[in-house]
Design a protein around this motif. Sequence first.
Motif, PDB file in Angstrom:
ATOM      1  N   MET A   1      -0.244 -78.016  30.241  1.00 29.71           N
ATOM      2  CA  MET A   1       0.800 -77.171  29.665  1.00 29.71           C
ATOM      3  C   MET A   1       1.972 -77.060  30.641  1.00 29.71           C
ATOM      4  O   MET A   1       1.809 -77.160  31.848  1.00 29.71           O
ATOM      5  N   ILE A   2       3.160 -76.855  30.075  1.00 27.41           N
ATOM      6  CA  ILE A   2       4.376 -76.745  30.866  1.00 27.41           C
ATOM      7  C   ILE A   2       5.014 -75.401  30.572  1.00 27.41           C
ATOM      8  O   ILE A   2       5.198 -75.029  29.414  1.00 27.41           O
ATOM      9  N   SER A   3       5.364 -74.670  31.617  1.00 26.81           N
ATOM     10  CA  SER A   3       6.005 -73.377  31.446  1.00 26.81           C
ATOM     11  C   SER A   3       7.448 -73.553  30.993  1.00 26.81           C
ATOM     12  O   SER A   3       8.098 -74.565  31.285  1.00 26.81           O
ATOM     13  N   VAL A   4       7.962 -72.557  30.298  1.00 27.27           N
ATOM     14  CA  VAL A   4       9.368 -72.565  29.899  1.00 27.27           C
ATOM     15  C   VAL A   4      10.266 -72.639  31.125  1.00 27.27           C
ATOM     16  O   VAL A   4      11.367 -73.195  31.074  1.00 27.27           O
ATOM     17  N   PHE A   5       9.791 -72.122  32.264  1.00 29.75           N
ATOM     18  CA  PHE A   5      10.608 -72.136  33.468  1.00 29.75           C
ATOM     19  C   PHE A   5      10.559 -73.484  34.189  1.00 29.75           C
ATOM     20  O   PHE A   5      11.306 -73.692  35.144  1.00 29.75           O
ATOM     21  N   ASP A   6       9.687 -74.376  33.739  1.00 26.96           N
ATOM     22  CA  ASP A   6       9.752 -75.768  34.187  1.00 26.96           C
ATOM     23  C   ASP A   6      10.768 -76.542  33.357  1.00 26.96           C
ATOM     24  O   ASP A   6      11.422 -77.467  33.856  1.00 26.96           O
ATOM     25  N   LEU A   7      10.879 -76.187  32.082  1.00 32.74           N
ATOM     26  CA  LEU A   7      11.819 -76.876  31.203  1.00 32.74           C
ATOM     27  C   LEU A   7      13.249 -76.400  31.424  1.00 32.74           C
ATOM     28  O   LEU A   7      14.187 -77.192  31.394  1.00 32.74           O
ATOM     29  N   PHE A   8      13.432 -75.097  31.609  1.00 35.38           N
ATOM     30  CA  PHE A   8      14.762 -74.510  31.741  1.00 35.38           C
ATOM     31  C   PHE A   8      14.930 -73.962  33.156  1.00 35.38           C
ATOM     32  O   PHE A   8      14.317 -72.953  33.510  1.00 35.38           O
ATOM     33  N   SER A   9      15.742 -74.625  33.962  1.00 41.41           N
ATOM     34  CA  SER A   9      15.972 -74.172  35.332  1.00 41.41           C
ATOM     35  C   SER A   9      17.469 -74.142  35.609  1.00 41.41           C
ATOM     36  O   SER A   9      18.239 -74.913  35.033  1.00 41.41           O
ATOM     37  N   VAL A  10      17.866 -73.247  36.484  1.00 40.48           N
ATOM     38  CA  VAL A  10      19.276 -73.098  36.826  1.00 40.48           C
ATOM     39  C   VAL A  10      19.644 -74.130  37.879  1.00 40.48           C
ATOM     40  O   VAL A  10      18.953 -74.284  38.890  1.00 40.48           O
ATOM     41  N   GLY A  11      20.730 -74.848  37.637  1.00 41.22           N
ATOM     42  CA  GLY A  11      21.186 -75.855  38.578  1.00 41.22           C
ATOM     43  C   GLY A  11      22.683 -76.032  38.486  1.00 41.22           C
ATOM     44  O   GLY A  11      23.401 -75.166  37.980  1.00 41.22           O
ATOM     45  N   ILE A  12      23.188 -77.145  38.985  1.00 41.21           N
ATOM     46  CA  ILE A  12      24.608 -77.454  38.898  1.00 41.21           C
ATOM     47  C   ILE A  12      24.791 -78.848  38.324  1.00 41.21           C
ATOM     48  O   ILE A  12      23.866 -79.663  38.330  1.00 41.21           O
ATOM     49  N   GLY A  13      25.986 -79.108  37.819  1.00 40.64           N
ATOM     50  CA  GLY A  13      26.284 -80.402  37.239  1.00 40.64           C
ATOM     51  C   GLY A  13      26.697 -81.415  38.299  1.00 40.64           C
ATOM     52  O   GLY A  13      26.890 -81.075  39.462  1.00 40.64           O
ATOM     53  N   PRO A  14      26.816 -82.676  37.875  1.00 42.94           N
ATOM     54  CA  PRO A  14      26.689 -83.120  36.493  1.00 42.94           C
ATOM     55  C   PRO A  14      25.349 -83.742  36.125  1.00 42.94           C
ATOM     56  O   PRO A  14      25.175 -84.174  35.001  1.00 42.94           O
ATOM     57  N   SER A  15      24.376 -83.784  37.040  1.00 45.78           N
ATOM     58  CA  SER A  15      23.135 -84.499  36.726  1.00 45.78           C
ATOM     59  C   SER A  15      21.948 -83.831  37.402  1.00 45.78           C
ATOM     60  O   SER A  15      21.993 -83.541  38.598  1.00 45.78           O
ATOM     61  N   SER A  16      20.884 -83.615  36.629  1.00 41.65           N
ATOM     62  CA  SER A  16      19.680 -83.030  37.213  1.00 41.65           C
ATOM     63  C   SER A  16      19.028 -83.986  38.204  1.00 41.65           C
ATOM     64  O   SER A  16      18.526 -83.571  39.249  1.00 41.65           O
ATOM     65  N   SER A  17      19.030 -85.268  37.903  1.00 40.61           N
ATOM     66  CA  SER A  17      18.375 -86.234  38.796  1.00 40.61           C
ATOM     67  C   SER A  17      19.285 -86.702  39.924  1.00 40.61           C
ATOM     68  O   SER A  17      18.807 -87.022  41.012  1.00 40.61           O
ATOM     69  N   HIS A  18      20.609 -86.729  39.680  1.00 33.69           N
ATOM     70  CA  HIS A  18      21.531 -87.272  40.679  1.00 33.69           C
ATOM     71  C   HIS A  18      22.255 -86.201  41.491  1.00 33.69           C
ATOM     72  O   HIS A  18      22.860 -86.508  42.520  1.00 33.69           O
ATOM     73  N   THR A  19      22.236 -84.956  41.038  1.00 36.52           N
ATOM     74  CA  THR A  19      22.899 -83.877  41.770  1.00 36.52           C
ATOM     75  C   THR A  19      21.897 -82.830  42.222  1.00 36.52           C
ATOM     76  O   THR A  19      21.762 -82.554  43.415  1.00 36.52           O
ATOM     77  N   VAL A  20      21.169 -82.238  41.267  1.00 33.45           N
ATOM     78  CA  VAL A  20      20.210 -81.190  41.594  1.00 33.45           C
ATOM     79  C   VAL A  20      19.107 -81.731  42.508  1.00 33.45           C
ATOM     80  O   VAL A  20      18.771 -81.128  43.532  1.00 33.45           O
ATOM     81  N   GLY A  21      18.526 -82.872  42.141  1.00 33.11           N
ATOM     82  CA  GLY A  21      17.449 -83.456  42.941  1.00 33.11           C
ATOM     83  C   GLY A  21      17.853 -83.757  44.372  1.00 33.11           C
ATOM     84  O   GLY A  21      17.162 -83.342  45.315  1.00 33.11           O
ATOM     85  N   PRO A  22      18.971 -84.471  44.599  1.00 37.18           N
ATOM     86  CA  PRO A  22      19.389 -84.752  45.979  1.00 37.18           C
ATOM     87  C   PRO A  22      19.664 -83.494  46.796  1.00 37.18           C
ATOM     88  O   PRO A  22      19.360 -83.447  47.993  1.00 37.18           O
TER      89      PRO A  22
END
Length: 301
Positions: free
Chosen positions: A1-22
Motif C-alpha cells: 500500500m502507498i500512503s497519500v503522502f507518498d503520492l502528494f508531496s510538496v516540492g518545487i518545479g519544474p521536475s520531480s525527478s530532475h529538480t526535487v530529486g537532485p
Amino acid sequence: MISVFDLFSVGIGPSSSHTVGPMRAARTFVAGLKADGQLADVARVRAELFGSLGATGHGHGSDRAVLLGLEGEVPETVDTDSVGPRVERIRTQRRLDLFGSQGVDFDPDADLVLHRRRSLPYHPNGMTFAAYDVAGNEVRTRTYYSVGGGFVVDEAAAGADRIKADSTRVRHPFLTGAELLEVTSGTGLSISEVMLANEVSWRSEADVRAGLLEIWRVMRECVESGCTRDGVLPGGLKVRRRAAEMRRGLEAETGSGDPLRAMDWVTLFALAVNEENAAGGRVVTAPTNGAAGIIPAVLHY
C-alpha cells in the motif's frame, strides 16, 4: 500500500525527478558529512550529473537544485523567490555554504559538471558527489539515483529493488479498483472512508487531516501565485505567462450563460500551477510535477 503522502508531496518545479530529486540527493550528501563529523574537514566539493540529468539538467533546473541542496535546502521549505539571487551569488563569489555553515570554494564551471553523453549504471538519472579537504584528499564520495517522483536512492540500492514495498498492514488492503469496490460493498464505507481507515495505519487521524490541509494550502497558494504573475517563463523559448491575463478576462465577463464556462476556470487553475511549476515555484507533486496542475484544478472547481 502507498500512503497519500507518498503520492502528494510538496516540492518545487519544474521536475520531480530532475529538480526535487537532485536537491534531496545533494542535501543528503552534505547531511551525511555533518552527521559523521566530517563537514569541517571539507574545503571543496564536486558534483557530476549523468544521463538524462546531464542532458537536460540546465532546462530542468537540476544545476540550481544541486547548489541549493548542497547549502542544506529542501524542496518543501526553500524560498523559491530567493533561488535566482542565491545561485547568482554562488556563481559570482565562487563560494558555497555547505549545509548553511561550512564555507568552501566552488567554481560552478569546474565543480558542477553535466555529462551530456555519459551515464551511470542502473538508472539514467545518476549523480555523484565528492568532498575534498584542503590538501585535495577525498573525504567522501557518494552516488545517488533520482528514480522518479522525487524519490532518491544511493548506490547501496542499485543492485536491489530501488523502491521497497511498504510492509505496513492496513485495515482494508486492496490491489485493484475492483477489489476496492468489493471493500466498499462489504463494509458499507465510502472510498474516502476506506482510504482514511488505511491512512491511520501510518499516523493518527489528526495528523492525516492536518497533513492533507497543508497540501491543500500549498495547492491554493500555487494557484493564486500563478494567477497573479505576468511576464516570461524561464528558459530560452521566451514563453509568455498566460494565466494572469486569462483570469482578468474571466473576471471581466458578466452574464455568460455558457454551461461550460466553469471549465474555463478549471483550465485556468491548472495552467496557473503549470506556469508556477515551469518557473521553479512551489508545487505539490501530484504524483509528478508534470501532472501537478490537475488535482488543484479539480479541487478548486
